[in-house]
Design an enzyme around this catalytic site. Structure first.
Site, short mmCIF file in Angstrom:
data_model
loop_
_atom_site.label_atom_id
_atom_site.label_comp_id
_atom_site.label_asym_id
_atom_site.label_seq_id
_atom_site.Cartn_x
_atom_site.Cartn_y
_atom_site.Cartn_z
N VAL A 107 6.13 -10.13 6.64
CA VAL A 107 5.42 -11.10 7.47
C VAL A 107 6.34 -11.58 8.59
CG1 VAL A 107 4.11 -13.25 7.51
CG2 VAL A 107 4.09 -11.83 5.45
N ASP A 109 -3.15 -13.61 -8.21
CA ASP A 109 -1.73 -13.78 -7.92
C ASP A 109 -1.44 -15.21 -7.45
OD1 ASP A 109 0.88 -12.91 -7.88
OD2 ASP A 109 0.77 -12.02 -5.88
N LYS A 139 1.33 -9.83 9.28
CA LYS A 139 1.80 -9.07 8.12
C LYS A 139 1.68 -7.57 8.43
CE LYS A 139 0.48 -10.48 4.05
NZ LYS A 139 -0.37 -10.69 2.85
#
Length: 800
Positions: free
Chosen positions: A496, A617, A510
């Site tokens: 990023v 996540d 990104k």
């Protein structure tokens, strides 16, 4: 929302008159999303477009704004003599603030219950009343409790000065009570046996719609406040009464007409404006304008009017589930509620049926008289009946087809989920720590009905219209050709970089790895597609926004809003960052606020995205902070779409292998490969423990000192949960923040017990995201006005 009048003819030769009542009936102190405080000319409203439906008040005399409980959501408010009351979203708590016209209102909790929830609120000059959700029974406080009718249930209540009145469900008649028996008896007697639908109270008079749709006013008429315009029968919906005037909204175009006390002078202005609702104080009238959701107020006594400097005001309360909206959802509800619920359109109110020859349609000269319907009306009713018959036939055919094909018998079920109650030391606790101290996670069964969701694939959303397409050269230029000095981190599929576009926008870019091995390349491709598929259609204050993307040959890049203050992980675990921002991050109030922001983002994914989404996540490095320190969930490269109803026993998917980050991954998911929304709950629980302890999810520990090397790794869950269960929370709290201040102790404890249940080994024993949001809202509220202020620009008033 426009109001109209419909009629329908049934085959038993009866006619039912139906009116749209799209706004609550509002009086001196009836519950609404805006209210006028007696005596101080202070106007308060529920603000839209934010993560919490907070109360903002404006003092028209001093031209100042005051926010009450900035981190708390409310469903309705009502004002009395120098005080204001509000029902918390969900109905489990009633808060009131005295001395509302001063710089330091005093807050008091009038009512609290996790099981008996409040809905309709009514506030008079001193008295406070509300009905109970589900039973419509009555509760009153501050003097009027002793005089309230026993064992009565009400469909509408309203309060004036010294009295309150309600429409009894038992017989649709008006019953009144209060500290002024002369007024209450006079008004109740005046309505007599008339059957009513709504009631609205002023200082010494009351008005309401009867069961034939006519407006009736009873009480003091010194200023002509009872003189209903003779040319407007059966044309009104919402009402608002003041000291010596009456206002009503027209069904036809939502404009407002007033009479009595000189209020008629504004009718030439309000005739041309559509309103969502109106509210009144003794001498001030305020209306919520439909076109821009701003509030305009006018004063009949001095012929002045003002547009209040509010942001957009909620046109109605935000409810948890759109399935509660039986008559549809208000336009742009998602934006107005900031993804935290939906605003329901008000339903049609059906008046009792009567024979066609006796249908009350009074001539202008006599509001109470009756006459037969016109030929045009009869033709309209017949047409409506024919259309209804066709619709009914189509509906029957659909049911037959549904049963014949078996579609109705498949897996598409609606679950009414009642969430677990977590208690300290109780034998019914479903956690492994039965001796833990008390914590109640509210039951959400009545508030969180399962929502119908329509499955859609990711492929059709890959290049959504709302995501811009950039060239590789544009993004290379924006990042200084992806220079190391612009590198700010890494994500699920690449590095990023910070960048600045040609139009001046600061963004985070990104960039996927190139020239990777085939397996890795396929994983990056999937992550890239997932990010576009999800973020291009998700819009929420607590989710990082996707600006656009780039696909050129092997290059795949994603462009996001730039989050100036980086990742939560860095602020907690990078000593330089923690020291640099100690005044903000090192306060319990700020840490709880960040946790609440993240929880709201995840709740949106689970409950309001269509279809629902599981992140997979959740971790502190995927919780980013913008320039205002608002937390947003990021990185959807591992996310998966759920089934139509992704509840505890309906796994989202069974991917080929478990995915996530060590330390945050749900052990049940890792070992059994069964993924549910409770897997995200586990990850958030670990983040909560990070916020409490300041330690990483996996760390090396040597006694009380955290070390990078030389010791066996310790899981934060194994380190924290025993201490929380043993009532030794103080031994594990992050010393950089310091001991909790007054009020913060209970808040930190609430967060700790919430976290402990989030990381339960069994997913079914973990709370839902809605439970967690509710607890964190309460925790933030408990922090009060501690040193860790989270407001800016507006004075925040929170006191016990």
């Amino acid at each position: 929302m426009k109001r109209s009048t419909n009629s329908t003819v049934t085959f038993s030769v009866t006619v039912t008159v139906i009116f749209f009542l799209l706004s609550p009936v509002t009086s001196l102190g009836s519950g609404s999303t805006h209210a006028v405080v007696y005596g101080s000319d202070t106007v308060c409203a529920l603000i839209s477009g934010q993560s919490t439906q907070r109360i903002l008040c404006y003092d028209t005399r001093r031209s100042t704004n005051v926010t009450l409980n900035p981190g708390v959501s409310f469903s309705s408010i009502a004002a009395g003599d120098n005080f204001l009351c509000g029902i918390r979203s969900g109905g489990y708590s009633l808060l009131c603030w005295d001395n509302i016209g001063s710089y330091s209102p005093n807050r008091k909790r009038i009512y609290q219950s996790d099981t008996v929830l409040l809905e309709n609120l009514s506030v008079g000059d001193k008295q406070i009343c509300a009905t109970v959700n589900g039973t419509n029974s009555l509760k009153c406080w501050r003097g009027s409790d002793q005089s309230k009718p026993p064992n009565e249930r009400f469909q509408s209540i309203s309060s004036g000065v010294g009295f309150s009145c309600g429409v009894s469900i038992r017989n649709n008649q008006i019953l009144c009570w209060g500290t002024d028996p002369v007024k209450s008896n006079q008004i109740q007697t005046g309505f007599g046996n008339t059957t009513m639908v709504t009631i609205s109270a002023g200082e010494s008079h009351a008005c309401g719609l009867n069961t034939t749709g006519n407006l009736i006013c009873i009480g003091n008429n010194d200023s002509g406040q009872l003189n209903v315009p003779s040319d407007q029968p059966n044309h009104y919906s919402s009402l608002s009464l003041g000291s010596n005037f009456t206002c009503a909204m027209r069904i036809s175009n939502s404009s407002v007409v007033c009479w009595g006390g000189g209020a008629e002078r504004f009718n030439n202005v309000t005739d041309s404006i559509s309103f969502e609702s109106i509210s009144s104080g003794p001498g001030l009238i305020c209306g919520l304008i439909s076109s821009n959701l701003s509030i305009m107020c006018w004063n009949p006594s001095n012929f002045s009017r003002i547009l209040l400097p509010f942001p957009e005001v909620l046109p109605g309360p935000c409810v948890e589930s759109s399935s509660l909206c039986s008559c549809g959802i208000y336009p742009q509800s998602d934006k107005l509620c900031s993804g935290s619920g939906s605003i329901c359109k008000s339903c049609l109110i059906q008046f009792p049926a009567s024979p066609p020859s006796q249908l009350p349609l009074p001539p202008p000269s006599s509001p109470s008289a009756s006459s037969p319907p016109s030929k045009a009306l009869t033709r309209g009713l017949l047409a409506f009946a024919i259309v209804g018959s066709v619709g009914a036939f189509a509906g029957i055919c659909s049911v037959v087809y549904c049963l014949w094909t078996g579609v109705c018998l498949g897996k598409k079920k609606v679950h009414n989920s009642v969430q677990p109650t977590i208690t300290r030391g109780g034998s019914n606790s479903r956690s492994n720590s039965s001796n833990s101290r008390s914590l109640t996670i509210r039951r959400q069964g009545s508030r969180m009905l399962s929502m119908r969701r329509q499955r859609s694939g990711t492929s059709s959303m890959k290049h959504a219209d709302k995501a811009e397409e950039f060239s590789f050269s544009e993004l290379a230029s924006a990042t200084g050709n992806f220079s190391l000095e612009n590198k700010i981190g890494s994500g699920s599929f690449g590095v990023v970089y910070r960048g600045k576009l040609n139009d001046g926008r600061e963004v985070a870019i990104k960039r996927g790895e190139v020239n990777a091995k085939m397996k890795k390349f396929q994983e990056k491709e999937t992550a890239f597609d997932s990010e576009i598929a999800f973020l291009s259609r998700l819009h929420h204050k607590h989710l990082v926004r996707l600006v656009g993307y780039c696909e050129e040959r092997e290059e795949k890049l994603l462009v996001y809003d730039y989050m100036k203050n980086g990742a939560l992980y860095d602020h907690l675990h990078d000593k330089k960052n923690v020291e640099k921002h100690s005044s903000l991050i090192n306060s319990w109030k700020m840490r709880i606020k960040i946790a609440l922001d993240a929880a709201r983002g995840i709740e949106y994914l689970h409950n309001y995205a269509v279809p629902p989404i599981i992140h997979r996540d959740i971790k502190s490095s995927n919780i980013l902070l913008d320039s205002n320190w608002v937390a947003r969930v990021s990185d959807f490269g591992l996310s998966l779409m759920g089934p139509e109803f992704g509840k505890d026993h309906n796994p989202y998917q069974r991917p080929t292998k478990a995915a996530g980050t060590v330390g945050y991954i749900d052990p049940e998911y890792y070992s059994l490969n069964v993924l549910t929304d409770k897997s995200d709950v586990y990850g958030l629980g670990v983040v909560l423990l990070e916020l409490l302890t300041g330690k990483r999810a996996i760390f090396k520990n040597n006694g009380d000192v955290e070390e990078e090397e030389g010791s066996a790794p310790v899981h934060l869950v194994d380190y924290s949960v025993p201490a929380i269960s043993a009532d030794e929370l103080g031994t594990i709290l992050d010393p950089r923040v310091g001991s909790p201040e007054l009020g913060e102790g209970d808040a930190v404890e609430l967060v700790a017990y919430t976290a402990m249940h989030c990381v339960n080994a069994e997913g079914r024993n973990r709370p839902t995201m809605t439970d967690i949001v509710g607890n964190l809202e309460r925790a933030l509220d408990l922090c009060g006005d501690s040193h860790g202020s989270i407001s800016s620009g507006i004075c925040s008033i929170v006191s016990d």
